[in-house]
Design a protein around this motif. Sequence first.
Motif, PDB file in Angstrom:
ATOM      1  N   ARG A   1      -1.867  -0.761 -15.220  1.00 35.59           N
ATOM      2  CA  ARG A   1      -1.430  -0.118 -13.987  1.00 35.59           C
ATOM      3  C   ARG A   1      -1.415  -1.114 -12.825  1.00 35.59           C
ATOM      4  O   ARG A   1      -0.489  -1.130 -12.000  1.00 35.59           O
ATOM      5  CB  ARG A   1      -2.359   1.054 -13.654  1.00 35.59           C
ATOM      6  N   ALA A   2      -2.451  -1.972 -12.771  1.00 36.57           N
ATOM      7  CA  ALA A   2      -2.512  -2.982 -11.710  1.00 36.57           C
ATOM      8  C   ALA A   2      -1.352  -3.958 -11.827  1.00 36.57           C
ATOM      9  O   ALA A   2      -0.709  -4.307 -10.829  1.00 36.57           O
ATOM     10  CB  ALA A   2      -3.844  -3.727 -11.780  1.00 36.57           C
ATOM     11  N   ALA A   3      -1.059  -4.403 -13.062  1.00 38.60           N
ATOM     12  CA  ALA A   3       0.062  -5.321 -13.275  1.00 38.60           C
ATOM     13  C   ALA A   3       1.378  -4.670 -12.882  1.00 38.60           C
ATOM     14  O   ALA A   3       2.248  -5.296 -12.250  1.00 38.60           O
ATOM     15  CB  ALA A   3       0.098  -5.776 -14.728  1.00 38.60           C
ATOM     16  N   PHE A   4       1.553  -3.402 -13.253  1.00 36.81           N
ATOM     17  CA  PHE A   4       2.782  -2.688 -12.934  1.00 36.81           C
ATOM     18  C   PHE A   4       2.963  -2.545 -11.426  1.00 36.81           C
ATOM     19  O   PHE A   4       4.071  -2.728 -10.901  1.00 36.81           O
ATOM     20  CB  PHE A   4       2.759  -1.301 -13.593  1.00 36.81           C
ATOM     21  N   LEU A   5       1.871  -2.228 -10.714  1.00 40.64           N
ATOM     22  CA  LEU A   5       1.964  -2.094  -9.267  1.00 40.64           C
ATOM     23  C   LEU A   5       2.334  -3.415  -8.603  1.00 40.64           C
ATOM     24  O   LEU A   5       3.090  -3.451  -7.626  1.00 40.64           O
ATOM     25  CB  LEU A   5       0.635  -1.577  -8.699  1.00 40.64           C
ATOM     26  N   GLU A   6       1.798  -4.518  -9.136  1.00 44.29           N
ATOM     27  CA  GLU A   6       2.136  -5.830  -8.591  1.00 44.29           C
ATOM     28  C   GLU A   6       3.634  -6.088  -8.729  1.00 44.29           C
ATOM     29  O   GLU A   6       4.305  -6.539  -7.794  1.00 44.29           O
ATOM     30  CB  GLU A   6       1.344  -6.921  -9.318  1.00 44.29           C
ATOM     31  N   VAL A   7       4.176  -5.824  -9.928  1.00 46.12           N
ATOM     32  CA  VAL A   7       5.603  -6.061 -10.168  1.00 46.12           C
ATOM     33  C   VAL A   7       6.455  -5.116  -9.315  1.00 46.12           C
ATOM     34  O   VAL A   7       7.494  -5.503  -8.768  1.00 46.12           O
ATOM     35  CB  VAL A   7       5.933  -5.883 -11.663  1.00 46.12           C
ATOM     36  N   ILE A  41       7.524  -2.071   3.737  1.00 50.65           N
ATOM     37  CA  ILE A  41       7.011  -2.414   2.406  1.00 50.65           C
ATOM     38  C   ILE A  41       5.490  -2.441   2.407  1.00 50.65           C
ATOM     39  O   ILE A  41       4.832  -1.954   1.479  1.00 50.65           O
ATOM     40  CB  ILE A  41       7.560  -3.773   1.940  1.00 50.65           C
ATOM     41  N   ALA A  42       4.902  -3.011   3.470  1.00 50.06           N
ATOM     42  CA  ALA A  42       3.440  -3.070   3.564  1.00 50.06           C
ATOM     43  C   ALA A  42       2.836  -1.670   3.630  1.00 50.06           C
ATOM     44  O   ALA A  42       1.809  -1.391   3.004  1.00 50.06           O
ATOM     45  CB  ALA A  42       3.026  -3.884   4.791  1.00 50.06           C
ATOM     46  N   LEU A  43       3.473  -0.765   4.375  1.00 56.49           N
ATOM     47  CA  LEU A  43       2.971   0.595   4.487  1.00 56.49           C
ATOM     48  C   LEU A  43       3.057   1.341   3.156  1.00 56.49           C
ATOM     49  O   LEU A  43       2.238   2.230   2.887  1.00 56.49           O
ATOM     50  CB  LEU A  43       3.755   1.351   5.562  1.00 56.49           C
ATOM     51  N   LEU A  44       4.047   0.998   2.330  1.00 63.06           N
ATOM     52  CA  LEU A  44       4.143   1.597   1.007  1.00 63.06           C
ATOM     53  C   LEU A  44       3.122   0.987   0.048  1.00 63.06           C
ATOM     54  O   LEU A  44       2.650   1.648  -0.877  1.00 63.06           O
ATOM     55  CB  LEU A  44       5.559   1.409   0.442  1.00 63.06           C
ATOM     56  N   MET A  45       2.793  -0.275   0.251  1.00 61.01           N
ATOM     57  CA  MET A  45       1.909  -1.006  -0.650  1.00 61.01           C
ATOM     58  C   MET A  45       0.448  -0.590  -0.492  1.00 61.01           C
ATOM     59  O   MET A  45      -0.282  -0.415  -1.472  1.00 61.01           O
ATOM     60  CB  MET A  45       2.048  -2.506  -0.364  1.00 61.01           C
ATOM     61  N   ILE A  46       0.011  -0.408   0.746  1.00 62.82           N
ATOM     62  CA  ILE A  46      -1.413  -0.194   1.030  1.00 62.82           C
ATOM     63  C   ILE A  46      -1.970   1.079   0.378  1.00 62.82           C
ATOM     64  O   ILE A  46      -3.040   1.037  -0.255  1.00 62.82           O
ATOM     65  CB  ILE A  46      -1.656  -0.204   2.551  1.00 62.82           C
ATOM     66  N   PRO A  47      -1.301   2.253   0.487  1.00 62.93           N
ATOM     67  CA  PRO A  47      -1.871   3.455  -0.151  1.00 62.93           C
ATOM     68  C   PRO A  47      -2.023   3.325  -1.663  1.00 62.93           C
ATOM     69  O   PRO A  47      -3.005   3.805  -2.232  1.00 62.93           O
ATOM     70  CB  PRO A  47      -0.862   4.551   0.212  1.00 62.93           C
ATOM     71  N   ARG A  48      -1.049   2.674  -2.337  1.00 55.59           N
ATOM     72  CA  ARG A  48      -1.154   2.508  -3.791  1.00 55.59           C
ATOM     73  C   ARG A  48      -2.327   1.612  -4.151  1.00 55.59           C
ATOM     74  O   ARG A  48      -3.036   1.856  -5.131  1.00 55.59           O
ATOM     75  CB  ARG A  48       0.156   1.935  -4.343  1.00 55.59           C
ATOM     76  N   ALA A  49      -2.525   0.559  -3.355  1.00 53.00           N
ATOM     77  CA  ALA A  49      -3.658  -0.333  -3.607  1.00 53.00           C
ATOM     78  C   ALA A  49      -4.978   0.409  -3.417  1.00 53.00           C
ATOM     79  O   ALA A  49      -5.917   0.250  -4.208  1.00 53.00           O
ATOM     80  CB  ALA A  49      -3.587  -1.551  -2.680  1.00 53.00           C
ATOM     81  N   LEU A  50      -5.065   1.229  -2.370  1.00 55.44           N
ATOM     82  CA  LEU A  50      -6.286   1.987  -2.114  1.00 55.44           C
ATOM     83  C   LEU A  50      -6.576   2.976  -3.240  1.00 55.44           C
ATOM     84  O   LEU A  50      -7.729   3.153  -3.650  1.00 55.44           O
ATOM     85  CB  LEU A  50      -6.169   2.733  -0.777  1.00 55.44           C
ATOM     86  N   LYS A  51      -5.521   3.631  -3.752  1.00 56.29           N
ATOM     87  CA  LYS A  51      -5.707   4.606  -4.832  1.00 56.29           C
ATOM     88  C   LYS A  51      -6.219   3.929  -6.098  1.00 56.29           C
ATOM     89  O   LYS A  51      -7.147   4.429  -6.754  1.00 56.29           O
ATOM     90  CB  LYS A  51      -4.388   5.314  -5.111  1.00 56.29           C
ATOM     91  N   LEU A  52      -5.626   2.790  -6.450  1.00 54.83           N
ATOM     92  CA  LEU A  52      -6.077   2.065  -7.641  1.00 54.83           C
ATOM     93  C   LEU A  52      -7.501   1.556  -7.462  1.00 54.83           C
ATOM     94  O   LEU A  52      -8.328   1.647  -8.378  1.00 54.83           O
ATOM     95  CB  LEU A  52      -5.134   0.899  -7.934  1.00 54.83           C
TER      96      LEU A  52
END
Length: 328
Positions: free
Chosen positions: A173-179, A212-223
């Motif tokens: 999941r972490a790898a997928f989110l990075e890509v 893009i940053a605003l979309l990135m931060i919530p996903r990172a926090l959830k993971l």
Amino acid sequence: MAHMHGVGASGANGSGPATDGEAWGAAVQAGRSHQRRLMMTLALTGTVFLAEVVGAIVTGSLALLVDAGHMLTDMSVLVASTITAVLMRRRPDSTKTWGWARLEVVTAAAGAAVLLFVGVYALAESGMRLFGDHGDGVRDVRLLLFFGVLGLVANVVSIALLASRHGDNMNMRAAFLEVLNDALGSVAVVVSAVVMMATGWSGFDAVAGGVIALLMIPRALKLLASAVRVLLEETPEGLDLDEVRAHLERVPHVVAVHDLHASTVATGLPILMAHVVVERGLTMDEASEVLSALQACLREHFPVSVGHTTFQLEPEGYESPSAAQLHA
């Protein structure tokens, strides 16, 4: 006191438990698939990273250079994820009784932390570029568009490689989110190039980067939150221990259940342990029936599949030197 350990069924439908050999074989097969997909994604990401660095130097694009830096971060996460996928295929031994299963959680937590840092940095950078000094403009917008499209194509291929297995565990999941975030960054580069070609307004780069940053931060926090739950050995989500205790205490010959704990070793590997007080004078056959009934109770009444259970059966009235330390 009789101490007994059993492995319950892997599903809630009452089907029989998989043997250790079958479970290990499935894990190895999945690990090979994860490793192969991660290595292909890493090769693609590395190639595009080099291309973007060259493109940033040639075009003078700050957006492309920041995206290349983002890809460098992603490469480090992909390298860690690939190593994790390899190590997770190793069999458990006497020093690592769960093998390297927990490593996927550690890798996911580290990847999420890095992703969160990049997101916050990108948001701050976006603000500085939008409201501060923009610096030199892009020297060749068409070349910038070419490199943006190149990165996007590579990211789409990488997403296709990882999409079908990204739900297998936190590592994937972490790898997928990075890509996925790489792809969003490439979209921002492409859109910025198109807008600059159409309007000449270079500030759109900063706006797109901030989105893009605003979309990135919530996903990172959830993971990160999911990984921390496992590392803190919290009760698996969806498992109510009060209900578990009530069901177990309704099993014939069970008097009480105490010192009840449940946690998760890694994705798909919840464990549960409890001290079960049973009626005094049970035979070994009766104790075995109680153990089987306890495991069946977990399989049939709860949505969380608990594959590993440890029940310590204690005759009613049993006392131990550590009794005062046990949970009520």
